[in-house]
Design a protein around this motif. Structure first.
Motif, PDB file in Angstrom:
ATOM      1  N   ALA A 172     -33.281  23.351  15.017  1.00 40.61           N
ATOM      2  CA  ALA A 172     -33.830  24.182  13.941  1.00 40.61           C
ATOM      3  C   ALA A 172     -33.518  23.553  12.584  1.00 40.61           C
ATOM      4  O   ALA A 172     -34.350  23.561  11.678  1.00 40.61           O
ATOM      5  CB  ALA A 172     -33.263  25.592  14.024  1.00 40.61           C
ATOM      6  N   TYR A 300     -36.255  23.726  22.698  1.00 42.11           N
ATOM      7  CA  TYR A 300     -36.434  24.242  21.337  1.00 42.11           C
ATOM      8  C   TYR A 300     -37.739  25.009  21.220  1.00 42.11           C
ATOM      9  O   TYR A 300     -38.811  24.506  21.526  1.00 42.11           O
ATOM     10  CB  TYR A 300     -36.433  23.099  20.313  1.00 42.11           C
ATOM     11  CG  TYR A 300     -36.662  23.602  18.900  1.00 42.11           C
ATOM     12  CD1 TYR A 300     -35.806  24.540  18.340  1.00 42.11           C
ATOM     13  CD2 TYR A 300     -37.735  23.166  18.137  1.00 42.11           C
ATOM     14  CE1 TYR A 300     -35.998  25.028  17.057  1.00 42.11           C
ATOM     15  CE2 TYR A 300     -37.938  23.641  16.846  1.00 42.11           C
ATOM     16  CZ  TYR A 300     -37.068  24.572  16.318  1.00 42.11           C
ATOM     17  OH  TYR A 300     -37.263  25.049  15.050  1.00 42.11           O
ATOM     18  N   ARG A 302     -39.553  27.212  18.271  1.00 37.54           N
ATOM     19  CA  ARG A 302     -39.456  27.520  16.851  1.00 37.54           C
ATOM     20  C   ARG A 302     -39.372  29.017  16.576  1.00 37.54           C
ATOM     21  O   ARG A 302     -38.685  29.458  15.678  1.00 37.54           O
ATOM     22  CB  ARG A 302     -40.687  26.931  16.175  1.00 37.54           C
ATOM     23  CG  ARG A 302     -40.629  26.951  14.701  1.00 37.54           C
ATOM     24  CD  ARG A 302     -41.867  26.308  14.134  1.00 37.54           C
ATOM     25  NE  ARG A 302     -41.738  24.870  14.032  1.00 37.54           N
ATOM     26  CZ  ARG A 302     -42.778  24.053  13.935  1.00 37.54           C
ATOM     27  NH1 ARG A 302     -43.991  24.530  13.978  1.00 37.54           N
ATOM     28  NH2 ARG A 302     -42.596  22.764  13.805  1.00 37.54           N
ATOM     29  N   GLU A 303     -40.086  29.805  17.347  1.00 32.68           N
ATOM     30  CA  GLU A 303     -40.143  31.232  17.055  1.00 32.68           C
ATOM     31  C   GLU A 303     -39.017  32.027  17.714  1.00 32.68           C
ATOM     32  O   GLU A 303     -38.916  33.230  17.547  1.00 32.68           O
ATOM     33  CB  GLU A 303     -41.502  31.806  17.480  1.00 32.68           C
ATOM     34  CG  GLU A 303     -42.637  31.181  16.719  1.00 32.68           C
ATOM     35  CD  GLU A 303     -43.680  32.189  16.259  1.00 32.68           C
ATOM     36  OE1 GLU A 303     -43.691  33.305  16.775  1.00 32.68           O
ATOM     37  OE2 GLU A 303     -44.463  31.837  15.362  1.00 32.68           O
ATOM     38  N   ASP A 304     -38.179  31.329  18.471  1.00 36.94           N
ATOM     39  CA  ASP A 304     -37.069  32.031  19.102  1.00 36.94           C
ATOM     40  C   ASP A 304     -35.911  32.070  18.114  1.00 36.94           C
ATOM     41  O   ASP A 304     -35.716  31.140  17.361  1.00 36.94           O
ATOM     42  CB  ASP A 304     -36.651  31.281  20.372  1.00 36.94           C
ATOM     43  CG  ASP A 304     -35.755  32.125  21.248  1.00 36.94           C
ATOM     44  OD1 ASP A 304     -35.552  33.309  20.911  1.00 36.94           O
ATOM     45  OD2 ASP A 304     -35.259  31.601  22.244  1.00 36.94           O
TER      46      ASP A 304
END
Ligand SMILES: Nc1ncnc2c1ncn2[C@@H]1O[C@H](COP(=O)(O)OP(=O)(O)OP(=O)(O)O)[C@@H](O)[C@H]1O
Ligand SMILES: [Mg+2]
Lengths: 306, 502
Positions: A172, A300, A302-304
């Protein structure tokens, strides 16, 4: 005597060194690759076939790199793009490698090629004790020295290297700095796999210039373990690979001298000692701060939220 | 047209949660625009949409009047939108230099280490930060980490700077310094989107305020059109701010006595230096001090997370000095960790499981050796109601919650066992005003029932309002003790700076 032993150490350690370096590149980007054994086999067969068909060792090495890179890309695609389970995908890759090389390697069994020759480096090869072992070797071994230094410089002196390490530590953070996380991870898996393939090719082009089914004999697994022993550093990977190489050289020596100890026990030694060292070094690691990339094994998204 | 950015009817949903319903707002050039809203109102989600991390379900974003599509943070950075995230985006194993280097623009692949180290050092000097470029980030205080995050944004040349609760972990002095920087940037024509729950700051710095509620944008008000109470009532709406009356402490029964306590930190320096303190039953003892003067060590030693190097802690006469976290808990000390995201919760477990983590073995939550899932669920919904936690669908892992709501989960858990002594380290950090008031009420209610509280805070208003007595810490020592009714902010400030002793 010691000179010969050192020489044998380097030669036995090199395939594992390549494989460990490749695995380190994978894991630094946060992807566990348990397909190393399979990738080595694919590299070994592709390298042999390439050289056999073209008559050029260079083409063989390139073929090994490309074949392993392609096979590794499957693992990359599954784990990075599709966020699949890295352990399962890696194990599948190893089984795939064993199977496919057994199948396509059948026609290669019994063929021969001219393998890598020693090239002495003027001056350096005359050094006492280490001269012969380190500077009267084949080109792939010199290439492995170069790679060890180049990878360390890449990780710690270039921006891409920093991006790659960040992707493995905290994707992130990399993402918010504008680093393309998915692409970086995928490339690390693919290129790392290619380097593993060269390790396989060393077996079939230099150690014993021929193709034998399952000729890696578990070296890929040792490489997987060495990554941890080396705490993800290329210099320590060199030390680990030569440790394995050294014990291999010694047990061969024992066999040649004709001891009463069973051959099977002797052949077990390199694996046994490497694992032992690994366990000890991991215990040491747990006391201090862990060197392991923080997001190793984590896909990975992104929205988690993490 | 002077609007830099316009947001139109943005909607964003997550499985089972509508995070943003319909949001519209516009940000002018050269203004500091504050977003205000309860915990879980959707502020961070909206900011993540603006930086390309989240893709909205629908709606439009216009930059300079042109509709734009943000597919990744890379896109938004390219358009000059940069952000400091509420939860740190730092690599804790990397050094300060490496963390900042990755955020710099135009660094060549083979960069010159010398040049860039000098460059980064210059930036640190410009912000008067005394940080070692080579020290790994995990060794730094949480305030220093926040500054690195800020620097990562400020070294970029952004047109729109988004700051999501940057001041939650900064001292008032540091916040003031940050505001100077922000005002200067605004005067240069940059736009700033700022989020904070601290009303004092919002009043001080904003040119415009937009209030968000339950994923909707209510109103945007320009300076002069709002005052503190107007904003509060807009934000909280018809919900009531809880009322409470504080009882006077009777100073009869000693709950905790700290004698000559000393503790060292990782670097071997004294965090606590011959610290003495008495806490009575039902007392609320405020601890003031500039962050980094041993408050955290005090809380950690009291809760057993850290070992004291010398000195004693007596709980109702029993020596509990170097007992573990569990046994100090038995003596009734609870703790709300400062860095809630990393040590306060188990991020992947559900809200319900996190709530019973301290007393999972209690008879209330098990049947023989099995968990009593029904009881755990009942407990969860009771706590979620009581503390107004926005928890999302049943069985939602805690990490999906907004920052303030995670904090509420921790508080609910820590208070569930009715401890004799509560050590509260910055308990209202990141909470909206309604929730902060609720936490205050809980502490007061506890005091009414005989719970003693050590309230460590940087918010002087909070300390003055709640405490029976305020002590001031400086360099690990207790340098003063004042009566909140009779003191002034200035007096406490002087004590905090270490210039005088009382
Ligand atoms: N990645 C995600 N997955 C699931 N739910 C999410 C995610 N991100 C946000 N949410 C939900 O969206 C809602 C809004 O969260 P958000 O973080 O935007 O609140 P906030 O206004 O920033 O609150 P706070 O002041 O506490 O930081 C919350 O209910 C949260 O649980
Ligand atoms: Mg938020």
């Amino acid at each position: 005597m010691l000179e010969i032993l050192l020489d044998a150490t380097v030669r036995a350690g090199t395939p594992i060194l390549f494989a460990t370096l490749g695995a380190i590149i994978n894991e630094r980007a946060g992807i566990i690759n348990l397909g190393i054994e399979g990738l080595m086999l694919i590299g070994a067969l592709a390298g042999f076939a390439g050289t056999q068909a073209s008559g050029s060792l260079l083409i063989g090495v390139v073929a090994a790199f490309v074949a392993a890179l392609l096979a590794g890309s499957i693992h990359g695609f599954i784990t990075v793009q599709l966020r699949g389970n890295q352990i399962v995908s890696g194990l599948a890759l190893t089984m795939f490698g064993i199977g496919i090389t057994a199948l396509f390697g059948r026609s290669m069994v019994g063929l021969t090629i001219a393998g890598f020759e020693r090239v002495a480096i003027p001056g350096l090869s005359g050094l006492p004790l280490i001269g012969k072992a380190f500077f009267n070797q084949d080109l792939l071994i010199y290439f492995s020295f170069f790679l060890v230094v180049a990878i360390a410089l890449f990780f710690y002196r270039t921006r891409w290297g920093l991006a790659l390490r960040t992707v493995g530590e905290n994707p992130a953070a990399a993402d918010t700095c504008g680093v393309p996380v998915i692409l970086t991870r995928f490339l690390a898996v693919a290129i790392g796999s290619g380097i593993v393939g060269i390790g396989g090719a060393y077996l079939s082009l230099a150690t014993t210039p021929m193709w034998i089914e399952n000729m890696t004999a578990g070296r890929g697994w040792i490489a997987v373990a060495l990554v941890i022993f080396a705490s993800w550093s290329s210099y320590r990977a060199l030390a680990g690979a030569y440790l394995f190489g050294g014990i291999t050289a010694m047990q061969l020596r024992f066999q040649a001298m004709g001891t009463t100890v069973s051959v099977h026990i002797l052949q077990m030694m390199p694996y046994f000692f490497t694992i032992l060292v690994l366990v000890i070094s991991t215990i040491r690691l747990q006391k201090g701060a862990s060197q392991q990339p923080e997001n190793l094994g984590q896909p990975y998204d992104r929205e988690d939220r993490k | 047209m002077s609007n830099l950015l316009q947001i139109k009817n943005i909607r964003k949903t997550f499985p089972g949660v509508v995070a943003l319903d319909t949001i519209s707002l516009s940000i002018a050039r050269g203004e500091i625009h504050t977003l205000l809203g309860e915990n879980g109102a959707g502020k961070s989600t909206l900011m993540n949409v603006l930086t390309g991390l989240y893709r909205p379900d629908r709606g439009e974003i216009l930059l300079d009047g042109v509709s734009i599509q943000l597919n990744s943070p890379r896109d938004s950075l390219a358009m000059g939108i940069g952000m400091v995230h509420q939860h740190f985006m730092l690599v804790s194993a990397h050094t300060v230099f490496e963390n900042i280097l990755l955020a710099l623009e135009g660094v060549p692949n083979f960069y010159s280490r010398r040049t860039y180290r000098q460059k980064v050092q210059k930036v640190l000097d410009a912000f008067e930060l005394d940080l070692d470029l080579d020290s790994p980030v995990w060794k730094l205080s949480i305030g220093a980490q926040q500054w690195i995050e800020l620097i990562k944004l400020l070294v970029r040349d952004c047109r729109l700077l988004i700051l999501d609760e940057p001041t939650a972990v900064l001292t008032p002095q540091e916040s003031a310094r940050l505001f100077q920087v922000l005002t200067r940037l605004r005067d240069q024509g940059k736009s700033i989107l700022f989020i904070s729950h601290k009303m004092r700051e919002v009043m001080e710095i904003s040119d415009r305020v937009t209030v968000l509620k339950k994923g909707r944008s209510l109103v945007s008000l320009s300076r002069g059109e709002y005052d503190e109470s107007r904003l509060a009532s807009l934000m909280i709406g018809e919900d009531q701010i809880p009322m409470w009356i504080k009882p006077a402490c009777k100073y009869e029964q000693l709950a905790l006595e700290i004698k000559n306590l000393s503790a060292r930190n990782d670097r071997g320096l004294a965090d606590l230096d011959n610290f003495n303190m008495k806490l009575y039953r039902g007392q609320i003892l405020g601890v003031a001090g500039v962050a980094g003067n041993g408050q955290k060590a005090l809380a950690e030693v009291l809760t057993g997370l850290k070992e004291a190097s010398s000195g004693r802690i007596l709980a109702e006469g029993r020596d509990i000095t170097n007992s573990t976290a569990r046994s100090s808990y038995i003596a009734g000390i609870a703790h709300i960790p400062e860095d809630r995201k990393s040590i306060g919760i188990a991020p992947d477990m559900t809200v319900g499981d996190n709530l019973i983590m301290k007393n999972f073995a209690s008879r209330a939550f098990r049947r023989w050796i099995f968990q009593d899932r029904a009881a755990i669920r009942r407990n969860a919904s009771a706590k979620i109601n009581e503390f107004a936690i926005k928890a999302g669908p049943d069985g939602n892992p805690v990490r999906y919650l907004s920052g303030g709501n995670i904090q509420k989960v921790i508080i609910a858990r820590e208070l569930s066992e009715k401890p004799a002594v509560l050590v509260a380290l910055y308990p209202t950090r990141g909470l909206d005003i309604g929730s902060a008031e609720y936490v205050h009420k809980v502490i007061i209610d506890g005091a009414n029932q005989g719970m003693s509280t050590i309230l460590i805070s940087e918010d002087l208003d909070e300390l003055l309002k709640l405490s029976d007595q305020i002590v001031v810490m400086f360099r690990g020592r207790l340098v003063g003790c004042v009566d909140p009714q009779a003191t002034t902010r200035e007096e406490i400030g002087l004590l905090m700076s270490g210039e005088v002793q009382s």
